[in-house]
Design a protein around this motif. Structure first.
Motif, PDB file in Angstrom:
ATOM      1  N   HIS A 179      31.230  42.322  38.721  1.00 23.53           N
ATOM      2  CA  HIS A 179      32.775  43.862  39.325  1.00 23.53           C
ATOM      3  C   HIS A 179      32.194  44.513  38.627  1.00 23.53           C
ATOM      4  CE1 HIS A 179      34.958  41.685  42.650  1.00 23.53           C
ATOM      5  NE2 HIS A 179      35.021  40.968  42.342  1.00 23.53           N
ATOM      6  N   ALA A 183      35.078  39.604  49.198  1.00 27.23           N
ATOM      7  CA  ALA A 183      34.237  40.399  50.365  1.00 27.23           C
ATOM      8  C   ALA A 183      33.023  39.513  50.280  1.00 27.23           C
ATOM      9  CB  ALA A 183      33.309  41.742  49.527  1.00 27.23           C
ATOM     10  N   GLY A 219      30.585  44.167  45.060  1.00 26.56           N
ATOM     11  CA  GLY A 219      31.936  44.364  46.703  1.00 26.56           C
ATOM     12  C   GLY A 219      33.378  43.762  45.893  1.00 26.56           C
ATOM     13  N   PRO A 220      34.602  44.256  46.789  1.00 26.26           N
ATOM     14  CA  PRO A 220      35.504  43.871  46.498  1.00 26.26           C
ATOM     15  C   PRO A 220      35.706  41.945  46.716  1.00 26.26           C
ATOM     16  CG  PRO A 220      35.764  45.610  48.310  1.00 26.26           C
ATOM     17  CD  PRO A 220      33.997  45.375  48.267  1.00 26.26           C
ATOM     18  N   ASN A 221      36.778  41.681  45.593  1.00 27.02           N
ATOM     19  CA  ASN A 221      37.846  40.685  45.952  1.00 27.02           C
ATOM     20  C   ASN A 221      37.347  40.068  47.605  1.00 27.02           C
ATOM     21  OD1 ASN A 221      39.493  41.799  43.156  1.00 27.02           O
ATOM     22  ND2 ASN A 221      38.144  39.700  43.226  1.00 27.02           N
ATOM     23  N   ALA A 239      34.962  51.662  51.173  1.00 27.00           N
ATOM     24  CA  ALA A 239      35.391  49.894  50.493  1.00 27.00           C
ATOM     25  C   ALA A 239      36.206  49.860  49.229  1.00 27.00           C
ATOM     26  CB  ALA A 239      34.210  49.311  50.295  1.00 27.00           C
ATOM     27  N   TYR A 240      36.154  50.663  47.646  1.00 28.70           N
ATOM     28  CA  TYR A 240      36.530  50.471  47.310  1.00 28.70           C
ATOM     29  C   TYR A 240      37.958  51.741  47.364  1.00 28.70           C
ATOM     30  CZ  TYR A 240      33.551  47.510  44.840  1.00 28.70           C
ATOM     31  OH  TYR A 240      32.261  46.305  43.971  1.00 28.70           O
ATOM     32  N   ASP A 270      30.756  43.791  52.368  1.00 32.64           N
ATOM     33  CA  ASP A 270      32.824  44.521  52.178  1.00 32.64           C
ATOM     34  C   ASP A 270      32.892  43.308  53.410  1.00 32.64           C
ATOM     35  OD1 ASP A 270      35.080  45.330  51.890  1.00 32.64           O
ATOM     36  OD2 ASP A 270      35.015  47.123  53.310  1.00 32.64           O
ATOM     37  N   GLU A 325      36.810  53.404  40.847  1.00 32.97           N
ATOM     38  CA  GLU A 325      36.535  53.002  40.241  1.00 32.97           C
ATOM     39  C   GLU A 325      34.379  52.741  39.895  1.00 32.97           C
ATOM     40  OE1 GLU A 325      36.087  48.019  40.029  1.00 32.97           O
ATOM     41  OE2 GLU A 325      37.309  48.402  42.351  1.00 32.97           O
TER      42      GLU A 325
END
Ligand SMILES: Nc1ncnc2c1ncn2[C@@H]1O[C@H](COP(=O)(O)OP(=O)(O)OP(=O)(O)O)[C@@H](O)[C@H]1O
Ligand SMILES: [Mg+2]
Lengths: 328, 257
Positions: B209, B40, B36-38, B247-248, B225, B253
């Motif tokens: 990540h 999250a 999940g993104p930073n 979400a990304y 997320d 990525e």
């Protein structure tokens, strides 16, 4: 191959590492025994402090916590022994052990809530503990005789056998200090000691590996109190007289100087620091009014060039030696 | 029955819902990745599972026991061992000692056995020390065993943390971004170590990540997320999941991985 290396290095390296310090202690003690009672007194104080600091090292060195109140337990030991032996005719050794037990219980009761505090808060709480003990020794005159102090405390001994001379008592103190270091070294090199060291290293990592941080801190605090109490009792018997200032804040400051100078967290550092900090002012006495300046300058000099304490310097030797061995 | 069962785990920090009703199971022997993104909520989820703080609501069951709100060391004793996103070594100690401390959970003895050294204690000390060397060999650090831990290069500190956690013989190992800050080579070495841990039978949850790493070794992926679980499935499903791609931010990525 690897397992062979492990089993063979462990006991021998421990043996080697303690041979030199024990020899050094023997030399210092022998020097004391051949000198005047004054020198014996100074060295006796040094080794009493060595006991105090070796205990404090459990809490401040191995476990990495701050206590400014350890003098309280020395006061329990000192006054406890004085009262039990003088007023109730107890055997000094029994009084020493009984007061250690009392100190241990007090440390557990006081430490249980206090040790949940961290950093500055813990430092303040323990400092308050020392001050309270100091106030009690002054104010509770029916028990402690206040500022007048307690006189006529008998020398160490057991079962009618009294260590009559100062030098006999000195030997007993040195032996007890060595036992204290031996116990500390054994405890450090064990599952228990590693758990303490893990708390000093990283509480987050320690607890993630299953170390019950609050419990180990408390045990380290209690052990430190047991040593402090014994040191307090020994002082009372060695000098025969105690008063509130002896177990005051200066004791705390003095012991910190010893710990950091000798090498906090090391096995022999506390004793080394105790001897140096006790003896140095006497050695500099000839300098008269320059004495304090020289003393302070030397302490600062040592701390600058050996920030991990004098015992920490041995790490340098080990580091310098290892690559040579590895490549040979 | 699942080894770990997270039910409706919710963690609120003031007005912020760092975890919102997250549920998933981890089966014995599985390698699950949490991505999940930073921000999250991945680390928060680990903190809730490992007892760093109790969830605001919801429950955590491990090995059939309710460990919701248990103490961190209690959770560790049950066999759930974690590492941290920021390296947490015992810097003051040697590499070998770091790993020896790891065996705390699977050894016994206190002050008295340390003092009197009964036979079983001596045997235990030997096996702790031998076991530590073995684990150091497992991660490739045997040559540094006697070095102070803080002299290791960063990538090796990460490996040491893994070795130390393994010394606790975890039933479930939680790794929080073990490859953060590693170069490609180091990441590969670490991926290989994690795969071997998994093959050895240890259940692993991995926050990561590095998508190529995740796609390569994870069997199943949970995607978070904004504190919510937005997807769960096999790597291939996750790669093409529209919510995950969104979400990304376009998902380059993930698609590149
Ligand atoms: N102890 C805390 N107090 C208040 N807010 C917190 C706390 N811990 C985390 N948060 C917040 O909760 C949210 C989730 O944080 P968390 O660390 O779990 O994210 P993450 O997924 O691990 O991110 P990253 O990939 O950057 O490590 C963030 O907005 C963070 O600021
Ligand atoms: Mg995180």
């Amino acid at each position: 191959m690897t397992s062979h290396a492990i089993t063979s290095t462990e006991p021998t390296s421990v043996g080697w590492r303690s041979a030199l310090p024990i020899a050094a202690v023997a030399v210092v003690a022998a020097y004391g025994l051949m000198s005047s009672d004054y020198v014996v007194t100074v060295l006796g104080f040094a080794f009493i402090y060595a006991i105090f600091c070796t205990g404090l090292n459990f809490f401040m060195g191995y476990t990495g916590q701050a206590s400014f109140g350890q003098s309280a337990f020395a006061a329990i030991g000192g006054y406890g022994s004085a009262i039990l032996c003088t007023d109730y005719g107890w055997e000094p050794l029994l009084a020493l052990i009984a007061t250690m037990a009392i100190s241990g219980v007090v440390a557990a009761v006081v430490g249980y809530p206090t040790l949940r505090l961290r950093g500055h808060y813990l430092a303040m709480a323990t400092f308050a503990l020392g001050l309270i003990a100091y106030e009690i020794t002054i104010e509770w005159t029916s028990l402690t005789q206040g500022y007048m102090g307690y006189a006529g405390i008998p020398p160490l001994g057991l079962g009618g056998f009294e260590l009559a001379t100062l030098k006999q008592q000195f030997i007993a103190i040195v032996v007890m200090a060595l036992i204290g270091v031996g116990v500390a070294s054994r405890l450090r090199q064990s599952r228990f000691g590693r758990a303490l060291a893990s708390i000093a290293g990283s509480e987050l990592a320690a607890r993630a590996l299953g170390v019950d941080i609050a419990r180990y801190k408390l045990v380290a605090f209690v052990i430190a109190a047991l040593y402090a109490s014994a040191a307090g009792s020994l002082f009372a018997h060695f000098v025969g007289f105690i008063s509130p200032e002896i177990y005051g804040t200066s004791m705390v400051i003095q012991s910190f100087a010893m710990l950091y100078l000798g090498g906090i967290g090391t096995t022999w550092g506390p004793m080394l620091g105790a001897v140096i900090v006790s003896v140095l002012p006497e050695a500099l006495r000839g300098l008269k009014e320059m004495q304090d300046i020289a003393y302070t300058a030397i302490l600062i000099f040592i701390l600058i060039f050996a920030p991990r304490g004098l015992a920490g310097l041995t790490v340098l030797f080990r580091r310098a030696r290892r690559p040579a061995l590895g490549k040979a | 029955m699942a080894l770990l069962s997270v039910r409706e785990a919710t963690k609120r920090f003031g007005g912020l819902l760092a975890n919102e009703a997250i549920s998933f199971d981890v089966e014995e022997g599985e390698l699950l990745a949490v991505i999940g993104p930073n921000g999250a909520g991945k680390t928060t989820l680990f903190n809730v599972i490992s007892g760093a703080y109790p969830p605001t609501s919801g429950s955590i069951h491990f090995d059939g026991r309710d460990i919701t709100g248990a103490s961190p060391h209690g959770v560790a004793h049950a066999g759930l061992v974690r590492t941290y996103q920021l390296v947490q070594l015992f810097k003051n100690l040697t590499v070998a000692e770091n790993v020896e401390i790891g065996s705390h959970r699977v050894t016994r003895g206190g002050v008295f056995s340390a003092l009197f050294r009964p036979h079983w204690m001596q045997q235990q000390e030997k096996s702790v020390s031998v076991g530590a060397r073995e684990l150091l060999r497992f991660v490739g650090l045997e040559a540094q065993a006697d070095d102070p831990a803080d002299t290791l290069p960063y990538g090796r500190q990460r490996l040491l943390e893994v070795a130390r956690a393994l010394a606790a013989r975890p039933r479930l190992l939680l790794l929080d971004e073990p490859a953060a800050g590693l170069n490609t080579q180091e990441t590969e070495a670490l991926a290989e170590v994690i795969s071997r841990i998994h093959l050895g039978g240890t259940t692993v949850i991995l926050i990561e990540h590095d998508m190529s790493l995740v796609m390569k070794i994870a069997q199943r992926i949970v995607v978070l997320d904004f504190g919510k679980k937005i997807a769960e499935g096999a790597p291939d499903e996750i790669k093409s999941h529209p919510d995950v791609i969104a979400a990304y931010l376009g998902g380059t990525e993930i698609l590149d991985a």
